[in-house]
Design an enzyme around this catalytic site. Structure first.
Site, PDB file in Angstrom:
ATOM      1  N   HIS A   1      25.149 -29.335  79.440  1.00 42.00           N
ATOM      2  CA  HIS A   1      24.627 -27.984  79.229  1.00 42.00           C
ATOM      3  C   HIS A   1      25.696 -26.961  79.595  1.00 42.00           C
ATOM      4  O   HIS A   1      26.004 -26.765  80.771  1.00 42.00           O
ATOM      5  CB  HIS A   1      23.380 -27.785  80.097  1.00 42.00           C
ATOM      6  CG  HIS A   1      22.663 -26.486  79.898  1.00 42.00           C
ATOM      7  ND1 HIS A   1      21.327 -26.410  79.630  1.00 42.00           N
ATOM      8  CD2 HIS A   1      23.094 -25.197  79.965  1.00 42.00           C
ATOM      9  CE1 HIS A   1      20.953 -25.133  79.539  1.00 42.00           C
ATOM     10  NE2 HIS A   1      22.018 -24.385  79.739  1.00 42.00           N
TER      11      HIS A   1
ATOM     12  N   HIS B   1      27.895 -23.112  77.958  1.00 40.17           N
ATOM     13  CA  HIS B   1      27.844 -21.948  77.063  1.00 40.17           C
ATOM     14  C   HIS B   1      29.279 -21.491  76.791  1.00 40.17           C
ATOM     15  O   HIS B   1      29.734 -20.498  77.348  1.00 40.17           O
ATOM     16  CB  HIS B   1      27.062 -20.801  77.701  1.00 40.17           C
ATOM     17  CG  HIS B   1      25.612 -21.062  77.876  1.00 40.17           C
ATOM     18  ND1 HIS B   1      24.665 -20.744  76.917  1.00 40.17           N
ATOM     19  CD2 HIS B   1      24.927 -21.630  78.899  1.00 40.17           C
ATOM     20  CE1 HIS B   1      23.468 -21.091  77.357  1.00 40.17           C
ATOM     21  NE2 HIS B   1      23.594 -21.639  78.560  1.00 40.17           N
TER      22      HIS B   1
ATOM     23  N   LYS C   1      29.981 -17.797  75.601  1.00 38.94           N
ATOM     24  CA  LYS C   1      29.851 -16.669  76.527  1.00 38.94           C
ATOM     25  C   LYS C   1      30.969 -16.584  77.557  1.00 38.94           C
ATOM     26  O   LYS C   1      31.236 -15.516  78.115  1.00 38.94           O
ATOM     27  CB  LYS C   1      28.529 -16.774  77.302  1.00 38.94           C
ATOM     28  CG  LYS C   1      27.250 -16.595  76.510  1.00 38.94           C
ATOM     29  CD  LYS C   1      26.068 -16.596  77.499  1.00 38.94           C
ATOM     30  CE  LYS C   1      24.747 -16.305  76.823  1.00 38.94           C
ATOM     31  NZ  LYS C   1      24.181 -17.518  76.222  1.00 38.94           N
TER      32      LYS C   1
ATOM     33  N   ASP D   1      26.607 -25.078  82.884  1.00 40.72           N
ATOM     34  CA  ASP D   1      25.958 -23.850  82.462  1.00 40.72           C
ATOM     35  C   ASP D   1      27.003 -22.757  82.242  1.00 40.72           C
ATOM     36  O   ASP D   1      27.906 -22.920  81.437  1.00 40.72           O
ATOM     37  CB  ASP D   1      24.886 -23.422  83.455  1.00 40.72           C
ATOM     38  CG  ASP D   1      23.791 -22.562  82.816  1.00 40.72           C
ATOM     39  OD1 ASP D   1      23.728 -22.502  81.579  1.00 40.72           O
ATOM     40  OD2 ASP D   1      22.999 -21.965  83.551  1.00 40.72           O
ATOM     41  N   ASN D   2      26.932 -21.653  82.966  1.00 41.82           N
ATOM     42  CA  ASN D   2      27.792 -20.496  82.699  1.00 41.82           C
ATOM     43  C   ASN D   2      29.068 -20.519  83.541  1.00 41.82           C
ATOM     44  O   ASN D   2      29.068 -20.995  84.676  1.00 41.82           O
ATOM     45  CB  ASN D   2      27.030 -19.201  82.984  1.00 41.82           C
ATOM     46  CG  ASN D   2      25.782 -19.085  82.139  1.00 41.82           C
ATOM     47  OD1 ASN D   2      24.721 -19.559  82.517  1.00 41.82           O
ATOM     48  ND2 ASN D   2      25.912 -18.479  80.974  1.00 41.82           N
TER      49      ASN D   2
ATOM     50  N   GLU E   1      13.293 -20.633  83.446  1.00 43.48           N
ATOM     51  CA  GLU E   1      14.475 -20.286  84.254  1.00 43.48           C
ATOM     52  C   GLU E   1      14.158 -19.063  85.127  1.00 43.48           C
ATOM     53  O   GLU E   1      14.649 -17.956  84.890  1.00 43.48           O
ATOM     54  CB  GLU E   1      15.687 -20.004  83.372  1.00 43.48           C
ATOM     55  CG  GLU E   1      16.968 -19.855  84.180  1.00 43.48           C
ATOM     56  CD  GLU E   1      18.176 -19.519  83.332  1.00 43.48           C
ATOM     57  OE1 GLU E   1      19.267 -19.356  83.922  1.00 43.48           O
ATOM     58  OE2 GLU E   1      18.055 -19.417  82.102  1.00 43.48           O
TER      59      GLU E   1
ATOM     60  N   HIS F   1      15.977 -24.202  76.978  1.00 43.12           N
ATOM     61  CA  HIS F   1      16.071 -23.457  78.226  1.00 43.12           C
ATOM     62  C   HIS F   1      14.623 -23.179  78.628  1.00 43.12           C
ATOM     63  O   HIS F   1      13.907 -22.474  77.903  1.00 43.12           O
ATOM     64  CB  HIS F   1      16.766 -22.108  78.014  1.00 43.12           C
ATOM     65  CG  HIS F   1      18.256 -22.153  78.017  1.00 43.12           C
ATOM     66  ND1 HIS F   1      18.982 -22.920  77.139  1.00 43.12           N
ATOM     67  CD2 HIS F   1      19.163 -21.512  78.799  1.00 43.12           C
ATOM     68  CE1 HIS F   1      20.269 -22.744  77.375  1.00 43.12           C
ATOM     69  NE2 HIS F   1      20.408 -21.898  78.380  1.00 43.12           N
TER      70      HIS F   1
END
Length: 397
Positions: free
Chosen positions: A55, A57, A60, A304-305, A208, A205
Site C-alpha cells: 500500500h 501512493h 502523491k 502509505d504516504n 481511516e 481505504h
C-alpha cells in the site's frame, strides 16, 4: 555465492529444521540449497526474502514542501492534495514516481502496489505514467496499481462503469475510499458488482479515522460473504476498529477472517494523522493487528504516504516501517511478525512467490546486519545487503 551462518526467521522458512543458523548457496537467480550451518554459535546476520509493499501512493509523494503538512487532519490533507492534483502533468509526476521506486528498490522491495488518485470518471494522468514505469521497472520492482476513488462516485452508474472498464484494461485493482458514507451498503455493493463483471480484485481505504461508528470494514466482509465473491479483497487502515467496543471489533474481525480479507496497517501515516494534536496523542491510529492474527488474519505493514500532506516524513524502507509497527502494536517476538512485510503482502497481492525461503526459490533476498531480534530495528541492525537475482545490489549504511 554462499551466504553463511544466517538466521532465517521461522515464518519465512519453507522447510523444517530445528537449527538456528543456515548456509545458503545461490546459483544464478535461484537459491540452490539451504542447510544448517556448521557454526551454530555466532550469527552473521538475518536473511529475509525481499520485501513487498502492499500500500503506497507514489503519485502523491515528495509534495509536502509545496502543499504543507496537514498535522492530524485527514480531510485537510485530502483537500490540499485535491488542489495540488489539478496541476499534475506527466512531466511533473514521473520524476517523483521514479524517485519512489528507486528508494524502494535500493531498500530491498521486490513488489509494490500503489494507489492512484482517481476522482473523476476519466483516467488520471498518473495512470499512463504508471503504465510506462511498470514496463520500465519490469524485473526489478513488480508494480501494481489500485484506482483510489471516493465511494460516492460509484453512485453514478456510468462513472463507475467507465472507471472499472479502464482499470480492467490497465490490469489494476478496483478501489474506493470508504468512511462513514451515506447509503454505504448500496454503494459498496455497486463496487462489488463492477469487480465481478470485469474480473477485478478489490482494494479499499476503509475506516481511516477514530470514529467508533465507522462500519465500512464490517460491511465489506459481509458483502464478500453475501455475494460469494471469489476475487481478492484488501482493506487498508481500519483505524476505527481500535476504538470500537471489544465485542464489536472481535465480531468484525471474525467476519473478516471468514471472508478471507487481507488487512493492511499503515503505522507511519496513521500515527501522524490520527489522535490528538493538542495533547499527548491518545488514542493512536493503528488497527488491531494482534487480535486479527489470533483469528488467522495476518496483517501486512506498508508504507502509505511519504513526504506529502498526509505524512511529511519517511521513505520506502519497509524494514524501518516494520520497526515502528513492532513498537506501536507490541509485536513480539519481533521476528515472528516479519511476515507482515514479506509473506502476508505477497499473498495479498497474489504474487507468484509467497516469500518463503527454500531451495529453488528466487535469490531475491535482504541480508540484515542484525544477528537477533533485539538488533533488528536499531540503526546498525538495519544495515543490509540487497540481493536481487543472485547479485548484491547495494550495501546500505
Amino acid at each position: 555465492m554462499k551466504l553463511e551462518a544466517l538466521r532465517i526467521p521461522k515464518p519465512l522458512r519453507g522447510f523444517a529444521s530445528e537449527a538456528e543458523l543456515f548456509d545458503l548457496v545461490l546459483d544464478g537467480d535461484r537459491v540452490a540449497s539451504v542447510a544448517p550451518s556448521a557454526r551454530q554459535d555466532s550469527a552473521r546476520g538475518i536473511v529475509l526474502s525481499a520485501c513487498v509493499d502492499a500500500h503506497a501512493h507514489i503519485d502523491k509523494n515528495y509534495t509536502v514542501q509545496e502543499v504543507g503538512a496537514a498535522q492530524g487532519n485527514l480531510f485537510a490533507a485530502i483537500e490540499r492534495m485535491n488542489g495540488h492534483r489539478a496541476g499534475w502533468t506527466a512531466e511533473s509526476l514521473r520524476p517523483r514516481m521514479e524517485r519512489a521506486l528507486e528508494d524502494a528498490w535500493r531498500s530491498g522491495t521486490r513488489a509494490l502496489r500503489t494507489h492512484l488518485d482517481w476522482v473523476q470518471p476519466e483516467a488520471p494522468v498518473s495512470l499512463a505514467v504508471f503504465e510506462s514505469l511498470r514496463e520500465a521497472w519490469r524485473g526489478r520492482v513488480e508494480l501494481q496499481f489500485v484506482s483510489l476513488t471516493p465511494l460516492d462516485l460509484f453512485a453514478d452508474a456510468e462513472a463507475g462503469e467507465r472507471i472499472a472498464r479502464e482499470v480492467a484494461r490497465a490490469g489494476g485493482a478496483l478501489g474506493a475510499f470508504v468512511y462513514r458514507n451515506e447509503a454505504l451498503l448500496p454503494k459498496l455493493d455497486r463496487v462489488f458488482e463492477l469487480a465481478h463483471k470485469h474480473g477485478l480484485s478489490l482494494d479499499f481505504h476503509v475506516d481511516e479515522g477514530l470514529d467508533a461508528d465507522a462500519s465500512g470494514l464490517r460491511a465489506i466482509a459481509q458483502l464478500v460473504r453475501a455475494r460469494s465473491f471469489t476475487g481478492r479483497v484488501v482493506c487498508g487502515h481500519a483505524c476505527s476498529l481500535s476504538v470500537q467496543d471489544d465485542a464489536v471489533a472481535h465480531e468484525t474481525l471474525a467476519l473478516c477472517a471468514g471472508a478471507g480479507l487481507h488487512l493492511v496497517a499503515l503505522p507511519t501515516t496513521n500515527l501522524y494523522l490520527q489522535g490528538a494534536w493538542d495533547r499527548t496523542p491518545v488514542p493512536r491510529g493503528i488497527t488491531r493487528i494482534r487480535e486479527a492474527a489470533a483469528r488467522g488474519l495476518r496483517a501486512s505493514l506498508a508504507t502509505d504516504n511519504v513526504q506529502d500532506a498526509f505524512y511529511p516524513y519517511g521513505s520506502y524502507d519497509l524494514v524501518e516501517t516494520f520497526g515502528l509497527g513492532v513498537q506501536v502494536a507490541h509485536l513480539a517476538p519481533a521476528l515472528d511478525w516479519i511476515d507482515s512485510i514479506t509473506l502476508a503482502p505477497a499473498r495479498a497481492l497474489g504474487l507468484a512467490w509467497d516469500g518463503r525461503i527454500a531451495a529453488g526459490c528466487p535469490a531475491d533476498l535482504v541480508v540484515l546486519a542484525a544477528t537477533d531480534e533485539h538488533e533488528l530495528i536499531d540503526p546498525r541492525g538495519r544495515r543490509r545487503s540487497v540481493i536481487r537475482a543472485g547479485r548484491i545490489l547495494e550495501h546500505t549504511a
